[in-house]
Design a protein around this motif. Sequence first.
Motif, PDB file in Angstrom:
ATOM      1  N   HIS A  12       0.839  -1.203   0.000  1.00  0.00           N
ATOM      2  CA  HIS A  12       0.000   0.000   0.000  1.00  0.00           C
ATOM      3  C   HIS A  12       0.870   1.247   0.000  1.00  0.00           C
ATOM      4  CE1 HIS A  12      -2.221   3.310   1.953  1.00  0.00           C
ATOM      5  NE2 HIS A  12      -3.192   2.883   1.154  1.00  0.00           N
ATOM      6  N   CYS A  13       1.938   1.226   0.791  1.00  0.00           N
ATOM      7  CA  CYS A  13       2.869   2.358   0.842  1.00  0.00           C
ATOM      8  C   CYS A  13       3.475   2.583  -0.541  1.00  0.00           C
ATOM      9  CB  CYS A  13       3.992   2.099   1.838  1.00  0.00           C
ATOM     10  SG  CYS A  13       3.448   1.807   3.538  1.00  0.00           S
ATOM     11  N   LYS A  14       3.913   1.496  -1.162  1.00  0.00           N
ATOM     12  CA  LYS A  14       4.520   1.577  -2.490  1.00  0.00           C
ATOM     13  C   LYS A  14       3.533   2.190  -3.485  1.00  0.00           C
ATOM     14  CE  LYS A  14       6.310  -1.308  -6.199  1.00  0.00           C
ATOM     15  NZ  LYS A  14       6.324  -2.624  -6.766  1.00  0.00           N
ATOM     16  N   ALA A  15       2.298   1.729  -3.464  1.00  0.00           N
ATOM     17  CA  ALA A  15       1.282   2.228  -4.379  1.00  0.00           C
ATOM     18  C   ALA A  15       1.005   3.718  -4.149  1.00  0.00           C
ATOM     19  CB  ALA A  15      -0.003   1.417  -4.237  1.00  0.00           C
ATOM     20  N   ALA A  16       0.970   4.130  -2.887  1.00  0.00           N
ATOM     21  CA  ALA A  16       0.710   5.535  -2.575  1.00  0.00           C
ATOM     22  C   ALA A  16       1.855   6.424  -3.066  1.00  0.00           C
ATOM     23  CB  ALA A  16       0.515   5.711  -1.067  1.00  0.00           C
ATOM     24  N   ILE A  17       3.080   5.945  -2.923  1.00  0.00           N
ATOM     25  CA  ILE A  17       4.247   6.702  -3.388  1.00  0.00           C
ATOM     26  C   ILE A  17       4.232   6.796  -4.914  1.00  0.00           C
ATOM     27  CG2 ILE A  17       6.770   6.632  -3.589  1.00  0.00           C
ATOM     28  CD1 ILE A  17       6.737   5.515  -0.655  1.00  0.00           C
ATOM     29  N   GLU A  18       3.967   5.668  -5.577  1.00  0.00           N
ATOM     30  CA  GLU A  18       3.887   5.675  -7.044  1.00  0.00           C
ATOM     31  C   GLU A  18       2.821   6.648  -7.524  1.00  0.00           C
ATOM     32  OE1 GLU A  18       5.275   1.322  -8.605  1.00  0.00           O
ATOM     33  OE2 GLU A  18       3.283   1.443  -7.713  1.00  0.00           O
ATOM     34  N   GLY A  23       1.675  11.115 -10.397  1.00  0.00           N
ATOM     35  CA  GLY A  23       0.674  12.161 -10.564  1.00  0.00           C
ATOM     36  C   GLY A  23       1.317  13.505 -10.877  1.00  0.00           C
ATOM     37  N   ALA A  24       2.519  13.707 -10.368  1.00  0.00           N
ATOM     38  CA  ALA A  24       3.246  14.952 -10.624  1.00  0.00           C
ATOM     39  C   ALA A  24       4.061  14.873 -11.911  1.00  0.00           C
ATOM     40  CB  ALA A  24       4.169  15.269  -9.450  1.00  0.00           C
ATOM     41  N   GLU A  25       4.576  13.681 -12.206  1.00  0.00           N
ATOM     42  CA  GLU A  25       5.353  13.483 -13.439  1.00  0.00           C
ATOM     43  C   GLU A  25       5.114  12.064 -13.957  1.00  0.00           C
ATOM     44  OE1 GLU A  25       9.770  13.098 -15.237  1.00  0.00           O
ATOM     45  OE2 GLU A  25       9.622  14.264 -13.421  1.00  0.00           O
ATOM     46  N   PRO A  26       4.195  11.938 -14.924  1.00  0.00           N
ATOM     47  CA  PRO A  26       3.828  10.612 -15.431  1.00  0.00           C
ATOM     48  C   PRO A  26       4.993   9.813 -16.026  1.00  0.00           C
ATOM     49  CG  PRO A  26       2.230  12.251 -16.121  1.00  0.00           C
ATOM     50  CD  PRO A  26       3.371  12.992 -15.479  1.00  0.00           C
ATOM     51  N   ASN A  27       6.053  10.479 -16.463  1.00  0.00           N
ATOM     52  CA  ASN A  27       7.184   9.778 -17.079  1.00  0.00           C
ATOM     53  C   ASN A  27       8.264   9.370 -16.076  1.00  0.00           C
ATOM     54  OD1 ASN A  27       6.070   9.971 -19.664  1.00  0.00           O
ATOM     55  ND2 ASN A  27       6.875  12.017 -19.921  1.00  0.00           N
ATOM     56  N   ALA A  28       8.053   9.641 -14.806  1.00  0.00           N
ATOM     57  CA  ALA A  28       9.046   9.271 -13.794  1.00  0.00           C
ATOM     58  C   ALA A  28       9.147   7.743 -13.714  1.00  0.00           C
ATOM     59  CB  ALA A  28       8.664   9.841 -12.434  1.00  0.00           C
ATOM     60  N   ALA A  29      10.335   7.265 -13.342  1.00  0.00           N
ATOM     61  CA  ALA A  29      10.556   5.823 -13.161  1.00  0.00           C
ATOM     62  C   ALA A  29      10.919   5.585 -11.698  1.00  0.00           C
ATOM     63  CB  ALA A  29      11.667   5.341 -14.076  1.00  0.00           C
ATOM     64  N   GLN A  42      13.769   8.217 -10.924  1.00  0.00           N
ATOM     65  CA  GLN A  42      14.370   8.905 -12.058  1.00  0.00           C
ATOM     66  C   GLN A  42      13.335   9.886 -12.568  1.00  0.00           C
ATOM     67  OE1 GLN A  42      15.992   6.148 -14.886  1.00  0.00           O
ATOM     68  NE2 GLN A  42      17.006   4.960 -13.299  1.00  0.00           N
ATOM     69  N   SER A  43      13.672  11.168 -12.464  1.00  0.00           N
ATOM     70  CA  SER A  43      12.706  12.213 -12.754  1.00  0.00           C
ATOM     71  C   SER A  43      13.429  13.497 -13.129  1.00  0.00           C
ATOM     72  CB  SER A  43      11.850  12.453 -11.499  1.00  0.00           C
ATOM     73  OG  SER A  43      11.098  13.622 -11.631  1.00  0.00           O
ATOM     74  N   ALA A  44      12.736  14.337 -13.870  1.00  0.00           N
ATOM     75  CA  ALA A  44      13.271  15.657 -14.207  1.00  0.00           C
ATOM     76  C   ALA A  44      12.976  16.666 -13.088  1.00  0.00           C
ATOM     77  CB  ALA A  44      12.669  16.141 -15.523  1.00  0.00           C
ATOM     78  N   MET A  45      12.151  16.278 -12.132  1.00  0.00           N
ATOM     79  CA  MET A  45      11.802  17.186 -11.030  1.00  0.00           C
ATOM     80  C   MET A  45      13.011  17.363 -10.105  1.00  0.00           C
ATOM     81  SD  MET A  45       7.946  16.028  -9.908  1.00  0.00           S
ATOM     82  CE  MET A  45       8.307  14.282  -9.711  1.00  0.00           C
ATOM     83  N   PRO A  46      13.145  18.547  -9.521  1.00  0.00           N
ATOM     84  CA  PRO A  46      14.230  18.760  -8.548  1.00  0.00           C
ATOM     85  C   PRO A  46      14.031  17.897  -7.297  1.00  0.00           C
ATOM     86  CG  PRO A  46      13.171  20.848  -9.140  1.00  0.00           C
ATOM     87  CD  PRO A  46      12.367  19.746  -9.755  1.00  0.00           C
ATOM     88  N   LEU A  47      15.128  17.551  -6.671  1.00  0.00           N
ATOM     89  CA  LEU A  47      15.119  16.709  -5.472  1.00  0.00           C
ATOM     90  C   LEU A  47      14.157  17.256  -4.416  1.00  0.00           C
ATOM     91  CD1 LEU A  47      17.940  14.868  -3.846  1.00  0.00           C
ATOM     92  CD2 LEU A  47      16.785  16.520  -2.433  1.00  0.00           C
ATOM     93  N   ALA A  48      14.216  18.544  -4.138  1.00  0.00           N
ATOM     94  CA  ALA A  48      13.361  19.133  -3.102  1.00  0.00           C
ATOM     95  C   ALA A  48      11.882  18.982  -3.451  1.00  0.00           C
ATOM     96  CB  ALA A  48      13.713  20.607  -2.899  1.00  0.00           C
ATOM     97  N   ILE A  50      10.540  16.498  -5.213  1.00  0.00           N
ATOM     98  CA  ILE A  50      10.175  15.102  -4.973  1.00  0.00           C
ATOM     99  C   ILE A  50       9.999  14.857  -3.477  1.00  0.00           C
ATOM    100  CG2 ILE A  50      10.957  12.711  -5.147  1.00  0.00           C
ATOM    101  CD1 ILE A  50      12.370  13.537  -7.765  1.00  0.00           C
ATOM    102  N   GLN A  51      10.909  15.403  -2.668  1.00  0.00           N
ATOM    103  CA  GLN A  51      10.775  15.245  -1.209  1.00  0.00           C
ATOM    104  C   GLN A  51       9.466  15.853  -0.725  1.00  0.00           C
ATOM    105  OE1 GLN A  51      14.790  16.776  -0.169  1.00  0.00           O
ATOM    106  NE2 GLN A  51      14.855  15.004   1.192  1.00  0.00           N
ATOM    107  N   ALA A  52       9.068  16.991  -1.268  1.00  0.00           N
ATOM    108  CA  ALA A  52       7.807  17.623  -0.871  1.00  0.00           C
ATOM    109  C   ALA A  52       6.625  16.748  -1.262  1.00  0.00           C
ATOM    110  CB  ALA A  52       7.687  19.001  -1.510  1.00  0.00           C
ATOM    111  N   ILE A  53       6.673  16.147  -2.443  1.00  0.00           N
ATOM    112  CA  ILE A  53       5.593  15.260  -2.896  1.00  0.00           C
ATOM    113  C   ILE A  53       5.488  14.055  -1.968  1.00  0.00           C
ATOM    114  CG2 ILE A  53       4.942  13.641  -4.733  1.00  0.00           C
ATOM    115  CD1 ILE A  53       6.111  15.739  -6.713  1.00  0.00           C
TER     116      ILE A  53
END
Length: 64
Positions: A12-18, A23-29, A42-48, A50-53
């Motif tokens: 459930h945790c994994k699914a919520a994180i995914e 939801g913020a970046e559909p192309n993230a891996a 793996q994402s084009a979003m800045p580290l901060a 992703i941490q906020a998300i």
Amino acid sequence: MKFSVPDMSCGHCKAAIEKAVLGAEPNAALSFDMEARNVEIQSAMPLAHIQAILGKAGYPAEAL
């Protein structure tokens, strides 16, 4: 980018994180190591951003 997510313990945790990240970046891996409670994103979003998300989804994370 690799993150330690101490509160991630089940599918459930994994699914919520995914859902939150994709939801913020559909192309993230995402790659999960559930035993170590780590997630690699793996994402084009800045580290901060992703941490906020992750934090908003209820999974505060620390960059590794």
